[in-house]
Design a protein around this motif. Structure first.
Motif, mmCIF file in Angstrom:
data_model
loop_
_atom_site.group_PDB
_atom_site.id
_atom_site.type_symbol
_atom_site.label_atom_id
_atom_site.label_comp_id
_atom_site.label_asym_id
_atom_site.label_seq_id
_atom_site.Cartn_x
_atom_site.Cartn_y
_atom_site.Cartn_z
ATOM 1 N N GLY A 1 -95.614 55.816 108.639
ATOM 2 C CA GLY A 1 -94.836 54.651 108.257
ATOM 3 C C GLY A 1 -94.850 54.556 106.745
ATOM 4 N N TYR B 1 -96.175 50.815 111.902
ATOM 5 C CA TYR B 1 -97.067 51.949 112.196
ATOM 6 C C TYR B 1 -98.434 51.452 112.655
ATOM 7 C CZ TYR B 1 -100.080 55.987 110.955
ATOM 8 O OH TYR B 1 -100.997 57.001 110.959
ATOM 9 N N GLY C 1 -92.412 49.636 107.284
ATOM 10 C CA GLY C 1 -92.738 50.715 108.198
ATOM 11 C C GLY C 1 -94.232 50.850 108.421
ATOM 12 N N ILE C 2 -95.020 50.696 107.364
ATOM 13 C CA ILE C 2 -96.464 50.849 107.508
ATOM 14 C C ILE C 2 -97.043 49.749 108.388
ATOM 15 C CG2 ILE C 2 -97.082 49.552 105.416
ATOM 16 C CD1 ILE C 2 -98.780 52.773 106.666
ATOM 17 N N THR D 1 -87.225 49.663 109.602
ATOM 18 C CA THR D 1 -87.868 48.520 110.255
ATOM 19 C C THR D 1 -87.692 47.194 109.532
ATOM 20 O OG1 THR D 1 -89.963 48.861 109.082
ATOM 21 C CG2 THR D 1 -89.651 50.067 111.174
ATOM 22 N N ASN E 1 -89.638 52.517 106.598
ATOM 23 C CA ASN E 1 -89.310 53.276 107.805
ATOM 24 C C ASN E 1 -90.550 53.743 108.555
ATOM 25 O OD1 ASN E 1 -86.186 54.052 107.185
ATOM 26 N ND2 ASN E 1 -87.386 54.110 105.312
ATOM 27 N N VAL E 2 -90.338 54.079 109.828
ATOM 28 C CA VAL E 2 -91.332 54.823 110.597
ATOM 29 C C VAL E 2 -90.667 56.103 111.097
ATOM 30 C CG1 VAL E 2 -92.700 52.832 111.324
ATOM 31 C CG2 VAL E 2 -90.767 53.590 112.741
#
Length: 488
Positions: free
Chosen positions: A355, A341, A337-338, A330, A359-360
């Motif tokens: 996340g 998320y 990611g978090i 992301t 990344n997720v």
């Protein structure tokens, strides 16, 4: 060898027969088919609460099965291509720990990647095993740990020829698979067992064009999370044994820690899910793979995101890729990611698996629908439009190689003191500390705390990751060994 008829579900069928008998309960559980807890009965329903029962002759006993549970386990072994299978009701955590406890004794070495689940380290605390970390390479473009290369394993075997086992993630949370069949050959040639953590690999036993499963690759033991991609109830799992494994000894190990009050809701869910996968799994996971590949293509067309797949395969540390894993980088839209998320959950009522900093992961399995995929893709497009920040090189982190000063067991039980994390650099950790999910340790007992590790912990905290594992629920204090205890 003739296959067993997979159309039967012996535990489920025994429970249905039990219901017909209208047995008067003078045993546990105390809710007595829900009559003693009307709110629970209303919430879960009579069909569910009515089969929340105790072990009895017609229903067998998980700790020492002789009838319907044993038959269900034999069906499971056949469906998964194993010599033996065990139903686990304490989660895959207990299956992973049983694999380690059945193989490793006090002072034995075990080769493993650093990106193992915390359950592995906790098992070493219990048995006194010594972790020997095989180098885990990092994909710097997306900031994830990959698998173990055969060349690194060969070197580890040369340097630690007395190690008893090699532990392998098959696949990782992100879908990365090592060359498991090659690892098995190397390990068995060196007299070592192979333990496969297949918490995210149930579908490997039934899908097409997916990484090889543990049993097909010749692993000695495998822990398989049926509840993750196999459709059973949360907390239900199976443990598989390959040829030459003393299955009755393994059952003794399992019974050291598994409950003696096993839930028939969990057991029957394993029984029914095995039947469903044996009869329909190939078709179901072909559809799952197709949905995930469609989602991957649509997300990559949005721009900014990177939903990665088989192009990561390099024949070494990424030997194969599980295409059912919809892992998305992301940071190309300037968000961790978090952060994505949280936005998916709070703004769009979409709950994805996790996340992390880069990344997720959206977990695609047999219960998903194409309209749900479309909703996820639409939400990601909207997030990029509404919340994207100027693209910048965000920190994704090197995979920090730890310095082990003493064993996890020695450190966990050693005398220690509580210190603020900021003052702990140079000291030896007496606790585990991790981001969850996915539950991969940043620190484990017996490792030296470094400035780099502390910086990574604080960056993770700042970005909203859930830090867990220490006695202090806020993970701002950590127990360290008193100076001198581990220095030798």
């Amino acid at each position: 060898m003739d296959r067993i008829n997979q159309h039967t579900a012996p535990v489920y069928e025994a429970l249905m027969e039990f219901r017909k008998r209208r047995v008067v309960p003078f045993d546990v559980p105390g809710h007595k088919r829900g009559r003693g807890n009307p709110e629970l009965l209303e919430f879960l329903g009579e069909k569910c609460v009515g089969v929340d029962v105790n072990s009895m002759k017609m229903l067998d006993n998980l700790g020492h099965p002789v009838s319907v549970i044993r038959e269900a386990e034999e069906l499971t072994a056949d469906a998964f291509g194993a010599d033996h299978a065990f139903f686990m009701v304490n989660g895959t955590t207990s299956a992973v720990q049983a694999m380690v406890l059945a193989t490793i004794r006090d002072g034995d070495e075990i080769l493993l990647p650093r990106n193992v689940h915390k359950s592995v380290i906790n098992a070493l605390v219990l048995c006194g095993g010594i972790p020997v970390y095989v180098p885990v390479r990092v994909n710097h473009d997306i900031g994830i740990a990959t698998g173990m290369a055969l060349s690194d394993i060969e070197q580890a075997i040369r340097e630690h020829p007395k190690a008893k086992a090699i532990f392998v993630n098959n696949p990782t949370y992100y879908g990365i698979a090592s060359d498991l069949a090659g690892i098995v050959k190397l390990a068995h040639r060196a007299g070592m067992k192979v333990l496969a953590d297949e918490a995210h690999g149930t579908h490997l036993y039934f899908g097409e064009n997916l990484p090889v499963s543990g049993m097909a690759a010749g692993a000695d033991l495998a822990a398989v999370s049926m509840h993750k991609s196999g459709g059973s109830l949360t907390q239900s799992s199976i443990m598989l044994c390959g040829p030459g494994v003393d299955a009755e000894y393994v059952r003794q190990i399992i019974n050291l820690t598994q409950t003696t009050s096993a839930s028939y809701l969990l057991i029957s869910s394993l029984d029914l899910s095995r039947r469903n996968l044996a009869l329909h799994g190939e078709t179901a996971f072909r559809r799952v793979s197709s949905m995930a590949e469609y989602a991957r293509s649509e997300i990559n067309d949005l721009g900014g995101y990177y939903a990665y797949g088989r192009e990561l395969v390099d024949g070494e540390s990424v030997f194969d890729f599980d295409v059912t894993k919809l892992s998305v980088y992301t940071q190309g839209i300037g968000l961790t990611g978090i952060e994505v998320y949280d936005l998916l959950r709070d703004e769009y009522d979409i709950q994805i698996e996790f996340g992390d900093i880069g990344n997720v992961l959206a977990y695609i399995s047999i219960g998903d629908r194409i309209q749900d995929i479309e909703r996820l893709v639409g939400a990601l497009e909207d997030i990029a439009r509404r919340f994207a920040k100027e693209k910048r090189q965000l920190y994704v982190g090197e995979f920090i190689a730890p310095e082990r000063v003493c064993t996890p067991k020695e450190a966990f039980y050693a005398d220690g003191e509580q210190l603020p994390l900021a003052e702990a650099a140079g000291r030896i950790s007496g606790e585990i500390l991790m981001c969850y999910p996915p539950g991969i340790p940043i620190l484990t007992p017996g490792e030296r705390i470094t400035k780099e590790i502390l910086e990574y912990i604080e960056y993770s905290r700042e970005k909203g990751c859930s830090l867990q594992g220490t006695k202090d629920p806020e993970c701002r204090m950590i127990r360290v060994l008193r100076n001198g205890l581990a220095e030798r």
